[in-house]
Write a protein that holds these residues in place. Structure first.
Motif, PDB file in Angstrom:
ATOM      1  N   ALA A   4      13.830  51.179  35.406  1.00 38.52           N
ATOM      2  CA  ALA A   4      12.424  51.570  35.303  1.00 38.52           C
ATOM      3  C   ALA A   4      11.990  52.533  36.381  1.00 38.52           C
ATOM      4  O   ALA A   4      10.959  53.214  36.236  1.00 38.52           O
ATOM      5  CB  ALA A   4      11.537  50.330  35.340  1.00 38.52           C
ATOM      6  N   THR A   5      12.759  52.614  37.446  1.00 43.34           N
ATOM      7  CA  THR A   5      12.333  53.421  38.588  1.00 43.34           C
ATOM      8  C   THR A   5      13.067  54.758  38.657  1.00 43.34           C
ATOM      9  O   THR A   5      13.009  55.452  39.667  1.00 43.34           O
ATOM     10  CB  THR A   5      12.537  52.645  39.884  1.00 43.34           C
ATOM     11  OG1 THR A   5      13.907  52.185  39.973  1.00 43.34           O
ATOM     12  CG2 THR A   5      11.625  51.447  39.945  1.00 43.34           C
TER      13      THR A   5
ATOM     14  N   ALA B  44      12.083  56.689  33.066  1.00 39.88           N
ATOM     15  CA  ALA B  44      12.951  55.520  32.932  1.00 39.88           C
ATOM     16  C   ALA B  44      14.353  55.922  32.489  1.00 39.88           C
ATOM     17  O   ALA B  44      14.555  56.968  31.867  1.00 39.88           O
ATOM     18  CB  ALA B  44      12.346  54.532  31.941  1.00 39.88           C
TER      19      ALA B  44
ATOM     20  N   LEU C  24       5.790  57.110  33.241  1.00 35.97           N
ATOM     21  CA  LEU C  24       6.705  56.010  33.531  1.00 35.97           C
ATOM     22  C   LEU C  24       7.868  56.003  32.560  1.00 35.97           C
ATOM     23  O   LEU C  24       9.026  55.858  32.933  1.00 35.97           O
ATOM     24  CB  LEU C  24       5.959  54.679  33.464  1.00 35.97           C
ATOM     25  CG  LEU C  24       4.946  54.386  34.578  1.00 35.97           C
ATOM     26  CD1 LEU C  24       4.219  53.092  34.265  1.00 35.97           C
ATOM     27  CD2 LEU C  24       5.600  54.318  35.935  1.00 35.97           C
TER      28      LEU C  24
ATOM     29  N   VAL D  31       8.588  48.190  36.563  1.00 39.58           N
ATOM     30  CA  VAL D  31       8.475  48.989  37.788  1.00 39.58           C
ATOM     31  C   VAL D  31       8.057  48.101  38.957  1.00 39.58           C
ATOM     32  O   VAL D  31       8.643  48.153  40.048  1.00 39.58           O
ATOM     33  CB  VAL D  31       7.469  50.148  37.598  1.00 39.58           C
ATOM     34  CG1 VAL D  31       7.183  50.838  38.932  1.00 39.58           C
ATOM     35  CG2 VAL D  31       8.005  51.161  36.590  1.00 39.58           C
TER      36      VAL D  31
END
Length: 364
Positions: free
Chosen positions: A362-363, A8, A4, A355
């Motif tokens: 964040a995506t 980012a 993740l 997310v």
């Protein structure tokens, strides 16, 4: 978390050489943790940690750790020349209002001339493509009015800290307009955050650290301004704005080379008394009482308007004020009760929540 984090901010920081001034401080240490998770090669420039314990020491991060006073221009220039950063996050400062009354000369020298030294160093380092200079919500001329301050409102400051941060804004604007206009010049922006809370802050004369010290001592906290209103936000919400702004600057977006507010939604504007009540609900050991003795002047009402960042950057907080307070209390309780440093867990939870909320940074 690692997947993740690496995705980012469009992977803008993966493999980048990033220099953070003030890395041993509260916000700086959290920023270094996040940048490492993003895959950046981080160099820190700062004095020794300002407190014991300190978040920086507890994190035990492996970065290039340079203990240099930003008032030492020659030493600063040597670090820039050796490390060749591509982006600079300038957070080093004398950050406390009440200390600025006791040490006005040091406050002005560090905040204004220290910043000028950083600007000179990055101006003479060809590899630097972008810089985010962090100031404060207190850089505005506070008229105690009931609406929030926007980036084009008048700068000012009553106390030496606030006034010196307004001076930083003017210095940055001058460098951007007069000295960084050539095509290869780095893009330069300033970021103004609200009252930042989160685990790992032990600064003097800040609400949450003072609460923690009182809890450890089994005492009631003496509160000097219970009715003062501030824009409260978690440190990670603030830093997400800085990192998003840095991403856009690295991408060469010249429209982002200006001043930006990163504050909470209106719901996050609360009095000191309200924050303490929220904190006590999740941490029953918290107790406080009012102090009636004369105190140095501090603004009573202060709010930030972050509409510009929301509209043009797509930024917004991932955590509301209740979540910020709960995660802050949880960090300190885990440290005090179990000796756990839960910063990486907090960052993982924050990114996952961002997310889930569909935040653009964040995506990927």
């Amino acid at each position: 978390m690692e997947v993740l984090a690496l995705n980012a901010f469009g992977a803008a920081y993966r493999g980048r050489r990033v220099l953070v001034t003030g890395h041993t401080g509260f916000k700086g240490s959290w920023l270094c943790l996040w940048l490492q998770a993003l895959g950046a090669h981080v160099t820190g420039v700062a004095l020794d940690p300002p407190s014991d314990p300190s978040h920086w020491q507890l994190l035990k991060l492996s970065i290039d750790d340079k203990r240099i006073d930003i008032r030492d221009e020659a030493a600063l220039r040597r670090v820039f020349a050796a490390q060749r950063p591509e982006i600079v996050f300038h957070l080093a400062a004398q950050p406390l209002v009440r200390r600025s009354y006791q040490e006005p000369v040091a406050t002005w020298a560090t905040n204004v001339m220290g910043t000028v030294n950083v600007l000179e160093a990055l101006r003479h380092t060809p590899e630097v493509r972008a810089a985010v200079v962090v100031t404060t919500d207190k850089c505005y001329e506070n008229r105690e009015w009931p609406w929030a301050y926007r980036e084009n409102d008048r700068l000012g400051g009553h106390d030496p800290y606030s006034a010196s941060k307004a001076g930083v804004e003017l210095a940055v604007a001058s460098y951007r307009a007069a000295l960084l206009q050539h095509p290869s010049a780095p893009l330069l922006a300033t970021a103004r955050g609200g009252n930042v809370i989160g685990g790992g802050d032990w600064s003097q004369d800040r609400l949450i650290p003072d609460v923690v010290r009182a809890v450890v001592a089994g005492e009631s906290l003496a509160v000097r301004s219970p009715h003062s209103t501030r824009p409260w936000q978690h440190v990670l919400d603030c830093l997400s704005g800085y990192l998003l702004l840095g991403q856009r600057l690295l991408a060469g977006d010249t429209t982002c080379a200006e001043a930006w507010n990163f504050g909470p939604d209106g719901h996050g504007n609360r009095t000191v008394e309200q924050v303490l009540a929220d904190l006590a609900r999740v941490w029953p050991q918290v107790q406080w009482h009012m102090v009636t003795s004369p105190q140095p002047h501090e603004a009573k009402l202060l709010q930030l308007d972050s509409a510009k960042a929301k509209t043009h950057l797509g930024w917004r907080p991932a955590w509301d004020v209740e979540q910020a307070i709960r995660h802050t209390a949880d960090w300190y309780r885990r440290l005090l009760e179990a000796g756990q440093v839960s910063s990486a867990d907090a960052l993982s939870t924050y990114v996952a929540d961002a997310v889930d909320s569909g935040l653009n940074w964040a995506t990927g």
